[in-house]
Design a protein around this motif. Sequence first.
Motif, PDB file in Angstrom:
ATOM      1  N   ASN A 408     -39.575 -20.001 -24.162  1.00 42.71           N
ATOM      2  CA  ASN A 408     -39.446 -21.002 -23.116  1.00 42.71           C
ATOM      3  C   ASN A 408     -40.391 -20.745 -21.945  1.00 42.71           C
ATOM      4  O   ASN A 408     -40.391 -21.473 -20.966  1.00 42.71           O
ATOM      5  CB  ASN A 408     -37.993 -21.021 -22.606  1.00 42.71           C
ATOM      6  N   SER A 409     -41.160 -19.693 -22.013  1.00 45.53           N
ATOM      7  CA  SER A 409     -42.054 -19.348 -20.922  1.00 45.53           C
ATOM      8  C   SER A 409     -43.227 -20.330 -20.867  1.00 45.53           C
ATOM      9  O   SER A 409     -43.714 -20.793 -21.895  1.00 45.53           O
ATOM     10  CB  SER A 409     -42.570 -17.926 -21.110  1.00 45.53           C
ATOM     11  N   ILE A 410     -43.666 -20.660 -19.648  1.00 38.34           N
ATOM     12  CA  ILE A 410     -44.812 -21.559 -19.499  1.00 38.34           C
ATOM     13  C   ILE A 410     -46.075 -20.916 -20.059  1.00 38.34           C
ATOM     14  O   ILE A 410     -46.874 -21.562 -20.733  1.00 38.34           O
ATOM     15  CB  ILE A 410     -45.005 -21.917 -18.004  1.00 38.34           C
ATOM     16  N   ILE A 411     -46.256 -19.627 -19.775  1.00 39.46           N
ATOM     17  CA  ILE A 411     -47.403 -18.882 -20.309  1.00 39.46           C
ATOM     18  C   ILE A 411     -46.847 -17.687 -21.077  1.00 39.46           C
ATOM     19  O   ILE A 411     -46.645 -16.608 -20.510  1.00 39.46           O
ATOM     20  CB  ILE A 411     -48.356 -18.410 -19.186  1.00 39.46           C
ATOM     21  N   PRO A 412     -46.571 -17.844 -22.379  1.00 39.11           N
ATOM     22  CA  PRO A 412     -45.967 -16.751 -23.150  1.00 39.11           C
ATOM     23  C   PRO A 412     -46.869 -15.527 -23.253  1.00 39.11           C
ATOM     24  O   PRO A 412     -46.388 -14.403 -23.270  1.00 39.11           O
ATOM     25  CB  PRO A 412     -45.740 -17.384 -24.534  1.00 39.11           C
ATOM     26  N   GLY A 413     -48.198 -15.733 -23.335  1.00 39.44           N
ATOM     27  CA  GLY A 413     -49.106 -14.621 -23.557  1.00 39.44           C
ATOM     28  C   GLY A 413     -50.179 -14.499 -22.493  1.00 39.44           C
ATOM     29  O   GLY A 413     -51.337 -14.898 -22.731  1.00 39.44           O
ATOM     30  N   PRO A 414     -49.876 -13.960 -21.311  1.00 38.50           N
ATOM     31  CA  PRO A 414     -50.879 -13.859 -20.240  1.00 38.50           C
ATOM     32  C   PRO A 414     -52.146 -13.096 -20.627  1.00 38.50           C
ATOM     33  O   PRO A 414     -53.240 -13.496 -20.222  1.00 38.50           O
ATOM     34  CB  PRO A 414     -50.111 -13.130 -19.122  1.00 38.50           C
ATOM     35  N   PRO A 415     -52.060 -11.993 -21.415  1.00 42.83           N
ATOM     36  CA  PRO A 415     -53.302 -11.282 -21.744  1.00 42.83           C
ATOM     37  C   PRO A 415     -54.305 -12.134 -22.509  1.00 42.83           C
ATOM     38  O   PRO A 415     -55.513 -11.958 -22.367  1.00 42.83           O
ATOM     39  CB  PRO A 415     -52.822 -10.096 -22.592  1.00 42.83           C
TER      40      PRO A 415
END
Length: 475
Positions: A408-415
């Motif tokens: 549910n995260s807006i940006i699941p993968g920041p890296p």
Amino acid sequence: MGSNIFLEEKKVVLQRVFLLSVPQGIGSPSVYHAVIVIFLEFFAWGLLTAPTLMVLHETFPKHTFLMNGLIQGVKGLLSFLSAPLIGALSDVWGRKSFLLLTVFFTCAPIPLMKISPWWYFAVISVSGVFAVTFSVVFAYVADITQEHERSMAYGLVSATFAASLVTSPAIGAYLGRVYGDSLVVVLATAIALLDICFILVAVPESLPEKMRPASWGAPISWEQADPFASLKKVGQDSIVLLICITVFLSYLPEAGQYSSFFLYLRQIMGFSSESVAAFIAVLGILSIIAQTIVLSLLMRSIGNKNTILLGLGFQILQLAWYGFGSEPWMMWAAGAVAAMSSITFPAVSALVSRTADADQQGVVQGMITGIRGLCNGLGPALYGFIFYIFHVELNELPVPESPSGGTNSIIPGPPFLFGACSVLLALLVALFIPEHTNLTVRSSNWKKHCGSHGHPHSPQAPGEAKEPLLQDTNV
């Protein structure tokens, strides 16, 4: 004076005793000996793909991505520091003994997975000192092939590496689900022991007999064993500098992605062990097609530089897709794009091969390979740290219970978004690389120290400047 003569005679005696005590192998040295060594080593590690992801989460329930990045980062940096020294020593002591050494220590952590997970990950980190089997294997191949045969031989070794990883994760996942992970660890240990026995009994020494007595007591210069020796020459030519910056900015996120992506799929995106294994297999097959058929067509139709730019564009797209993707089907779609992005580095190698003079090939390719080795240490640690500072933790984002997975995260993968920005910078730098130029780097000292027979960074003829495109630390 007399003591020096005595020491030299003692070295010769020790060498002869050593050579007589080591089995001489079966048949003449061949590329197939190297292929079998590579296949068995990485097949054993491939079997452990799914069990390693589970043990990593169980051992480090908090800050899992950070600890994974640190483990892989330490391993990568140690490999970068030790690879030139091991390559130089193998020029003196022979390839077989160092094949045995690197395979033994690279596979040493395998049985520790079920004995002590903490020791398992600790030994994995330290094993980076010897996790340079590819360096020795490519030197072995260089000993026994002519220059016009070398590209095909290197391609066969690389294809064998890919084939072992296409099949083994799926087999390991299936056996783990049906019979338990203990059987998978036992099987991987047995295959690693088989590889060691094969080297000890069947692999003949490739370094010519006449080279060994003369070189047994030969000194190893620091420049030959200095991992930063190639990097010091980067700024001597503006075009070389542009190429090296492009490689650094594009391979840094790629190295970080290799270290954490399958854990990310398993624990954050909700992939099953079988789905991760299938993903690896599909991605491997598509990458092989992209690096052979597609790359050849693009090089002929749009040219070398445009192929590099296209590959970087695909890499930006797939990293952004991984970063914003919140559903499993998005990962599969981005994986197909990732296969197309794999054409970048072969295209860079081809550009160097076509534009550098014959006596510059080893120097420039050595710089590029050195930068990739450095990225193999920095990339995993960087990805683990970014996951940590953005609070992407397994205890905060548990594996979804629904079959579809997703977050549910807006940006699941920041890296991955950070990686996309890094590759965008690489693309902007690559725009300034001319299609045709002559690379000129002062290489007299380099050639003097690295011109030994079969050294991975020895100068090659145009068209034969294919450095190993795969690093042990990617596994």
